[in-house]
Design a protein around this motif. Structure first.
Motif, PDB file in Angstrom:
ATOM      1  N   PRO A  68       0.815  -1.220   0.000  1.00 58.68           N
ATOM      2  CA  PRO A  68       0.000   0.000   0.000  1.00 58.68           C
ATOM      3  C   PRO A  68       0.847   1.267   0.000  1.00 58.68           C
ATOM      4  CG  PRO A  68      -0.187  -1.152   2.108  1.00 58.68           C
ATOM      5  CD  PRO A  68       0.506  -2.078   1.168  1.00 58.68           C
ATOM      6  N   LEU A  69       1.997   1.233   0.675  1.00 60.17           N
ATOM      7  CA  LEU A  69       2.876   2.401   0.684  1.00 60.17           C
ATOM      8  C   LEU A  69       3.390   2.696  -0.725  1.00 60.17           C
ATOM      9  CD1 LEU A  69       4.340   4.632   2.222  1.00 60.17           C
ATOM     10  CD2 LEU A  69       6.166   2.987   2.725  1.00 60.17           C
ATOM     11  N   ALA A  70       3.715   1.658  -1.501  1.00 54.62           N
ATOM     12  CA  ALA A  70       4.171   1.874  -2.872  1.00 54.62           C
ATOM     13  C   ALA A  70       3.089   2.537  -3.712  1.00 54.62           C
ATOM     14  CB  ALA A  70       4.598   0.538  -3.499  1.00 54.62           C
ATOM     15  N   CYS A  71       1.830   2.176  -3.477  1.00 53.17           N
ATOM     16  CA  CYS A  71       0.724   2.819  -4.195  1.00 53.17           C
ATOM     17  C   CYS A  71       0.629   4.299  -3.836  1.00 53.17           C
ATOM     18  CB  CYS A  71      -0.591   2.115  -3.876  1.00 53.17           C
ATOM     19  SG  CYS A  71      -0.700   0.409  -4.471  1.00 53.17           S
ATOM     20  N   VAL A  72       0.794   4.622  -2.558  1.00 52.31           N
ATOM     21  CA  VAL A  72       0.765   6.014  -2.121  1.00 52.31           C
ATOM     22  C   VAL A  72       1.949   6.784  -2.720  1.00 52.31           C
ATOM     23  CG1 VAL A  72       0.947   7.532  -0.104  1.00 52.31           C
ATOM     24  CG2 VAL A  72      -0.524   5.503  -0.027  1.00 52.31           C
ATOM     25  N   ILE A  90      -4.537   4.255   4.035  1.00 51.98           N
ATOM     26  CA  ILE A  90      -4.004   4.920   2.851  1.00 51.98           C
ATOM     27  C   ILE A  90      -3.969   6.430   3.060  1.00 51.98           C
ATOM     28  CG2 ILE A  90      -4.536   5.503   0.443  1.00 51.98           C
ATOM     29  CD1 ILE A  90      -3.274   2.814   0.613  1.00 51.98           C
ATOM     30  N   GLY A  91      -5.063   7.004   3.553  1.00 52.18           N
ATOM     31  CA  GLY A  91      -5.085   8.429   3.815  1.00 52.18           C
ATOM     32  C   GLY A  91      -4.016   8.838   4.816  1.00 52.18           C
ATOM     33  N   LEU A  92      -3.803   8.011   5.824  1.00 49.00           N
ATOM     34  CA  LEU A  92      -2.784   8.320   6.831  1.00 49.00           C
ATOM     35  C   LEU A  92      -1.383   8.274   6.239  1.00 49.00           C
ATOM     36  CD1 LEU A  92      -4.366   6.357   9.816  1.00 49.00           C
ATOM     37  CD2 LEU A  92      -4.238   8.847   9.550  1.00 49.00           C
ATOM     38  N   MET A  93      -1.152   7.372   5.300  1.00 45.43           N
ATOM     39  CA  MET A  93       0.144   7.359   4.617  1.00 45.43           C
ATOM     40  C   MET A  93       0.339   8.622   3.794  1.00 45.43           C
ATOM     41  SD  MET A  93       0.576   3.399   3.351  1.00 45.43           S
ATOM     42  CE  MET A  93       0.691   2.041   4.522  1.00 45.43           C
ATOM     43  N   HIS A  94      -0.723   9.099   3.163  1.00 46.52           N
ATOM     44  CA  HIS A  94      -0.632  10.369   2.435  1.00 46.52           C
ATOM     45  C   HIS A  94      -0.312  11.510   3.391  1.00 46.52           C
ATOM     46  CE1 HIS A  94      -1.543   9.664  -1.786  1.00 46.52           C
ATOM     47  NE2 HIS A  94      -2.479   8.800  -1.441  1.00 46.52           N
ATOM     48  N   VAL A  95      -0.923  11.520   4.562  1.00 39.31           N
ATOM     49  CA  VAL A  95      -0.604  12.536   5.569  1.00 39.31           C
ATOM     50  C   VAL A  95       0.884  12.505   5.887  1.00 39.31           C
ATOM     51  CG1 VAL A  95      -0.917  13.189   7.998  1.00 39.31           C
ATOM     52  CG2 VAL A  95      -2.910  12.638   6.589  1.00 39.31           C
ATOM     53  N   MET A  96       1.418  11.314   6.098  1.00 40.12           N
ATOM     54  CA  MET A  96       2.827  11.163   6.455  1.00 40.12           C
ATOM     55  C   MET A  96       3.748  11.723   5.376  1.00 40.12           C
ATOM     56  SD  MET A  96       4.940   7.683   7.443  1.00 40.12           S
ATOM     57  CE  MET A  96       5.252   7.205   5.735  1.00 40.12           C
ATOM     58  N   LEU A 119      -6.470  17.914 -12.479  1.00 38.53           N
ATOM     59  CA  LEU A 119      -6.963  16.644 -11.940  1.00 38.53           C
ATOM     60  C   LEU A 119      -5.966  15.555 -12.272  1.00 38.53           C
ATOM     61  CD1 LEU A 119     -10.763  16.669 -12.928  1.00 38.53           C
ATOM     62  CD2 LEU A 119      -9.659  17.599 -10.885  1.00 38.53           C
ATOM     63  N   LEU A 120      -5.603  14.769 -11.275  1.00 41.55           N
ATOM     64  CA  LEU A 120      -4.666  13.671 -11.472  1.00 41.55           C
ATOM     65  C   LEU A 120      -5.288  12.360 -11.020  1.00 41.55           C
ATOM     66  CD1 LEU A 120      -1.162  14.901 -10.191  1.00 41.55           C
ATOM     67  CD2 LEU A 120      -1.859  14.560 -12.559  1.00 41.55           C
ATOM     68  N   GLY A 121      -5.034  11.300 -11.746  1.00 42.74           N
ATOM     69  CA  GLY A 121      -5.339   9.956 -11.291  1.00 42.74           C
ATOM     70  C   GLY A 121      -4.047   9.274 -10.878  1.00 42.74           C
ATOM     71  N   SER A 122      -4.168   8.140 -10.227  1.00 42.32           N
ATOM     72  CA  SER A 122      -2.988   7.379  -9.817  1.00 42.32           C
ATOM     73  C   SER A 122      -3.363   5.910  -9.746  1.00 42.32           C
ATOM     74  CB  SER A 122      -2.492   7.862  -8.443  1.00 42.32           C
ATOM     75  OG  SER A 122      -1.354   7.128  -8.032  1.00 42.32           O
ATOM     76  N   PHE A 123      -2.539   5.058 -10.350  1.00 42.85           N
ATOM     77  CA  PHE A 123      -2.837   3.629 -10.365  1.00 42.85           C
ATOM     78  C   PHE A 123      -1.604   2.807 -10.031  1.00 42.85           C
ATOM     79  CE2 PHE A 123      -2.715  -0.373 -12.848  1.00 42.85           C
ATOM     80  CZ  PHE A 123      -3.694  -1.060 -12.150  1.00 42.85           C
ATOM     81  N   HIS A 124      -1.738   1.932  -9.048  1.00 45.45           N
ATOM     82  CA  HIS A 124      -0.747   0.888  -8.787  1.00 45.45           C
ATOM     83  C   HIS A 124       0.617   1.499  -8.450  1.00 45.45           C
ATOM     84  CE1 HIS A 124      -0.836  -3.409  -8.635  1.00 45.45           C
ATOM     85  NE2 HIS A 124       0.190  -3.586  -9.466  1.00 45.45           N
ATOM     86  N   TYR A 125       1.691   0.975  -9.014  1.00 38.92           N
ATOM     87  CA  TYR A 125       3.049   1.428  -8.707  1.00 38.92           C
ATOM     88  C   TYR A 125       4.003   0.916  -9.781  1.00 38.92           C
ATOM     89  CZ  TYR A 125       2.528  -3.254  -6.802  1.00 38.92           C
ATOM     90  OH  TYR A 125       2.195  -4.579  -6.652  1.00 38.92           O
ATOM     91  N   THR A 126       5.134   1.592  -9.897  1.00 39.54           N
ATOM     92  CA  THR A 126       6.238   1.112 -10.720  1.00 39.54           C
ATOM     93  C   THR A 126       7.318   0.550  -9.802  1.00 39.54           C
ATOM     94  OG1 THR A 126       7.454   3.198 -10.654  1.00 39.54           O
ATOM     95  CG2 THR A 126       5.763   2.963 -12.379  1.00 39.54           C
ATOM     96  N   ASP A 161       8.748   3.211  -7.725  1.00 37.49           N
ATOM     97  CA  ASP A 161       7.905   3.542  -6.566  1.00 37.49           C
ATOM     98  C   ASP A 161       8.110   2.527  -5.447  1.00 37.49           C
ATOM     99  OD1 ASP A 161       6.677   5.717  -7.951  1.00 37.49           O
ATOM    100  OD2 ASP A 161       5.319   4.306  -8.940  1.00 37.49           O
ATOM    101  N   VAL A 162       8.225   1.257  -5.818  1.00 42.44           N
ATOM    102  CA  VAL A 162       8.448   0.201  -4.819  1.00 42.44           C
ATOM    103  C   VAL A 162       9.765   0.436  -4.081  1.00 42.44           C
ATOM    104  CG1 VAL A 162       8.810  -2.263  -4.464  1.00 42.44           C
ATOM    105  CG2 VAL A 162       7.066  -1.490  -6.081  1.00 42.44           C
ATOM    106  N   ASN A 163      10.821   0.709  -4.832  1.00 45.25           N
ATOM    107  CA  ASN A 163      12.127   0.922  -4.203  1.00 45.25           C
ATOM    108  C   ASN A 163      12.110   2.133  -3.280  1.00 45.25           C
ATOM    109  OD1 ASN A 163      13.338  -1.304  -5.435  1.00 45.25           O
ATOM    110  ND2 ASN A 163      13.896  -0.142  -7.257  1.00 45.25           N
ATOM    111  N   ARG A 164      11.421   3.180  -3.696  1.00 48.22           N
ATOM    112  CA  ARG A 164      11.309   4.360  -2.838  1.00 48.22           C
ATOM    113  C   ARG A 164      10.488   4.041  -1.599  1.00 48.22           C
ATOM    114  NH1 ARG A 164       8.545  10.088  -4.724  1.00 48.22           N
ATOM    115  NH2 ARG A 164       8.815  11.208  -2.742  1.00 48.22           N
ATOM    116  N   ALA A 165       9.431   3.256  -1.755  1.00 51.70           N
ATOM    117  CA  ALA A 165       8.611   2.871  -0.602  1.00 51.70           C
ATOM    118  C   ALA A 165       9.435   2.083   0.409  1.00 51.70           C
ATOM    119  CB  ALA A 165       7.406   2.055  -1.063  1.00 51.70           C
ATOM    120  N   ILE A 166      10.307   1.208  -0.065  1.00 51.47           N
ATOM    121  CA  ILE A 166      11.149   0.436   0.850  1.00 51.47           C
ATOM    122  C   ILE A 166      12.085   1.358   1.624  1.00 51.47           C
ATOM    123  CG2 ILE A 166      13.020  -1.269   0.945  1.00 51.47           C
ATOM    124  CD1 ILE A 166      11.593  -2.740  -1.338  1.00 51.47           C
TER     125      ILE A 166
END
Length: 292
Positions: free
Chosen positions: A77-81, A110-116, A217-224, A227-232
């Motif tokens: 979920p963090l990678a998606c955020v 998810i919202g809390l991760m966006h806050v962070m 307006l922006l959409g967002s889907f999944h992760y690359t 994004d995964v490496n940054r989430a880690i």
């Protein structure tokens, strides 16, 4: 043929990986890989899971030392955020420059991760933060929280002098929030429609807001994989804050009852389903409230 890891090693993985050869992958749109969902890994409530080679090669990682296994499981979920912020950041001032005022609508995990992720950039307000979620939002950097819906919260936000909203992020997946979001940001601001609507849904927006106010307006889907490496990296640096999102635990054998509870106005954070409840503290990093 997997040689990079040892039997018994603690791992974390993500359920998809791109093929790397289709037109979208060659264009760098790996989160839109034409066969992304063909080999999605399901069955995470089973005793064993077989990972496809593409997942094992790209999105299988050792759990970093000092990270509780349940916290490591938050990487997906963090990678998606992170993907959402990868979409936002080219439109924002540098992180060490002008402050960005962010409104997050929805205070689930998810919202809390966006806050962070928003907090280091400037003031953050979080709407819909009921129960323990309000406390968690403030711990993660929100200066202001509201238990009310978006419409009821905007007057209160103005009354406390929050100022014009630069970025508004929907984490509810509710059509009415999508349609309100562009009107709450300043001219030139950005609305990130992060929470997905059901297929076939239609949302309408005020044309003047988009045209004359130049709201994006922006959409967002999944992760690359990026994004995964940054989430880690974020997880390793901020694992104690992320661990706080896991507020409850339950035995894996009660998975059906857990999901029934989650769909009934649940206002906690993440729930850890534990195959062996006796190992709860090791798996979670610290005790958690029993959900059932």
């Amino acid at each position: 043929g997997v040689v990079a890891f040892e039997p018994g090693q603690q791992m974390v993985w993500l359920p998809t990986a791109p093929c790397g050869t289709c037109d979208r992958c060659r264009q760098g749109l790996t989160n839109h890989c034409e066969t992304l969902m063909d080999e999605i890994v399901l069955g995470t409530h089973g005793d064993y899971v077989l990972l496809p080679r593409r997942v094992a090669d790209q999105h299988l990682f050792p759990v970093p030392e000092g990270i509780a296994p349940a916290t490591a499981a938050l990487v997906e979920p963090l990678a998606c955020v992170v993907r959402g912020w990868s979409r936002l950041e080219p439109l924002l001032p540098p992180a060490n420059g002008q402050q960005v005022r962010t409104l997050v609508v929805g205070a689930g995990p998810i919202g809390l991760m966006h806050v962070m992720l928003a907090a280091p950039r400037g003031p953050v307000a979080c709407v819909g933060a009921r129960g323990i979620r309000g406390e968690l939002a403030r711990q993660l950097g929100a200066q202001w929280t509201s238990e009310e819906h978006l419409s009821e919260s905007m007057d209160a936000l103005a009354a406390v002098g929050f100022g014009e909203v630069d970025v508004a992020i929907d984490c509810t997946g509710q059509q009415e929030v999508w349609e309100q979001l562009p009107s709450v940001v300043r001219p030139g601001g950005v609305a990130l429609l992060f929470g997905g609507l059901a297929g076939g849904a239609r949302a309408t927006f005020d044309a003047a807001t988009l045209h004359y106010d130049e709201v994006t307006l922006l959409g967002s889907f999944h992760y690359t994989t990026a994004d995964v490496n940054r989430a880690i990296r974020i997880l390793m640096a901020r694992h104690e804050e992320l661990s706080a999102l896991i507020t409850h635990q339950a035995p894996l054998a009660q998975v059906t009852a857990v999901f029934e509870r989650l769909t009934s106005h649940f206002t906690g954070g993440k729930v850890a389903l534990l195959p062996d409840p006796a190992e709860a503290e090791r798996v979670l990093g610290r005790p958690r409230e029993e959900l059932l």
